[in-house]
Scaffold this active site. Structure first.
Site, PDB file in Angstrom:
ATOM      1  N   SER A  15       0.666  -1.305  -0.015  1.00 57.49           N
ATOM      2  CA  SER A  15      -0.025  -0.036   0.023  1.00 57.49           C
ATOM      3  C   SER A  15       0.759   1.178   0.036  1.00 57.49           C
ATOM      4  O   SER A  15       0.271   2.491  -0.491  1.00 57.49           O
ATOM      5  CB  SER A  15      -0.986   0.056   1.367  1.00 57.49           C
ATOM      6  OG  SER A  15      -0.107  -0.068   2.318  1.00 57.49           O
ATOM      7  N   ASP A 188      -0.714   5.126  12.687  1.00 54.37           N
ATOM      8  CA  ASP A 188      -0.718   3.602  12.932  1.00 54.37           C
ATOM      9  C   ASP A 188       0.956   3.161  12.941  1.00 54.37           C
ATOM     10  O   ASP A 188       1.258   2.054  12.884  1.00 54.37           O
ATOM     11  CB  ASP A 188      -1.736   2.839  12.039  1.00 54.37           C
ATOM     12  CG  ASP A 188      -1.163   3.199  10.675  1.00 54.37           C
ATOM     13  OD1 ASP A 188      -0.226   3.835  10.120  1.00 54.37           O
ATOM     14  OD2 ASP A 188      -2.042   2.535   9.606  1.00 54.37           O
ATOM     15  N   HIS A 191       1.435   3.696   7.822  1.00 59.26           N
ATOM     16  CA  HIS A 191       0.931   4.488   6.668  1.00 59.26           C
ATOM     17  C   HIS A 191       1.210   6.091   6.871  1.00 59.26           C
ATOM     18  O   HIS A 191       0.580   6.796   7.669  1.00 59.26           O
ATOM     19  CB  HIS A 191      -0.577   4.314   6.298  1.00 59.26           C
ATOM     20  CG  HIS A 191      -0.883   3.028   6.198  1.00 59.26           C
ATOM     21  ND1 HIS A 191      -1.351   1.890   6.986  1.00 59.26           N
ATOM     22  CD2 HIS A 191      -0.880   2.212   4.988  1.00 59.26           C
ATOM     23  CE1 HIS A 191      -1.463   0.611   6.576  1.00 59.26           C
ATOM     24  NE2 HIS A 191      -1.434   1.095   5.111  1.00 59.26           N
TER      25      HIS A 191
END
Length: 218
Positions: A15, A188, A191
């Site tokens: 991601s 988190d 990210h």
């Protein structure tokens, strides 16, 4: 800079590389909002002597085994001159967010799978970049940070084995964390926000030999 004029630079991974890119291949204005788009923009602005075609095939949630499943279409078929890989974050994260999942990727499986990909790919490339997975946490005794460092050590080993440019993303974040809390980059610790992606992009391009000082005389 190591990447030459007219060459194609493919970035793949999870991601962090995905960044909301276009499918099937991110390019030009479809590179998303993360470090890959920043790499493209910085190359265009700073390396006037080299026109580099930047592509992205990052997919959110991927582990190294997912990367292997799509390697032919998302890497080999695109025939890049240079390839950058950032993988391993989810391989580690799954050990902590789903403890009962039966198909966890051990550090040994991670290394073996990664090596298979590089063995079939390195001879086709002009250049290879391997980037460490990271956890934006300064405490090296934190369980997830400690495991992430194990997987990062594998990437360092493979970079040496396959004559790759090694990019220590974890070390870049560690330098930042000596002055600022992790929450200033993300909630988190995985990210990153814009500044976090910029840290990744500039660390990558510095390793590739971008001469930032040359901007003064451009």
């Amino acid at each position: 800079m190591k990447i030459g004029d007219g060459q194609t630079f493919l970035l793949t991974g999870d991601s962090i590389t995905d960044g909301g890119r276009e499918r099937p291949v991110g390019r030009r204005n479809g590179l998303g909002s993360g470090y890959t788009a920043m790499v493209d923009a910085l190359l265009a602005a700073c390396c006037l002597e080299a026109r580099v075609r930047v592509l992205s095939t990052g997919i959110g949630g991927n582990r190294v085994t997912d990367l292997e499943d799509r390697w032919q279409t998302d890497v080999l078929d695109l025939a890049p001159d240079w390839l950058s890989i950032l993988i391993g974050i989810n391989d580690v994260w799954r050990h902590f967010d789903n403890l009962v999942k039966p198909d966890q990727i051990s550090v040994t499986q991670f290394e073996d799978t990664y090596r298979r990909l590089l063995q079939k790919t390195r001879p086709r490339l002009k250049g290879l970049v391997l980037m460490t997975p990271y956890f934006i946490e300064p405490n090296r005794n934190d369980p997830m940070r400690a495991k992430m460092d194990e997987y990062g050590a594998v990437v360092r080993k493979l970079a040496s084995e396959f004559d790759a440019v090694f990019v220590d993303v974890q070390a870049a974040f560690d330098r930042y964390l000596r002055h600022h809390p992790s929450q200033s980059l993300c909630g988190d610790r995985i990210h990153p926000n814009g500044p976090g992606h910029m840290i990744i992009a500039t660390t990558l391009l510095t390793a590739l030999g971008v001469n930032w000082a040359a901007l003064k005389n451009a």
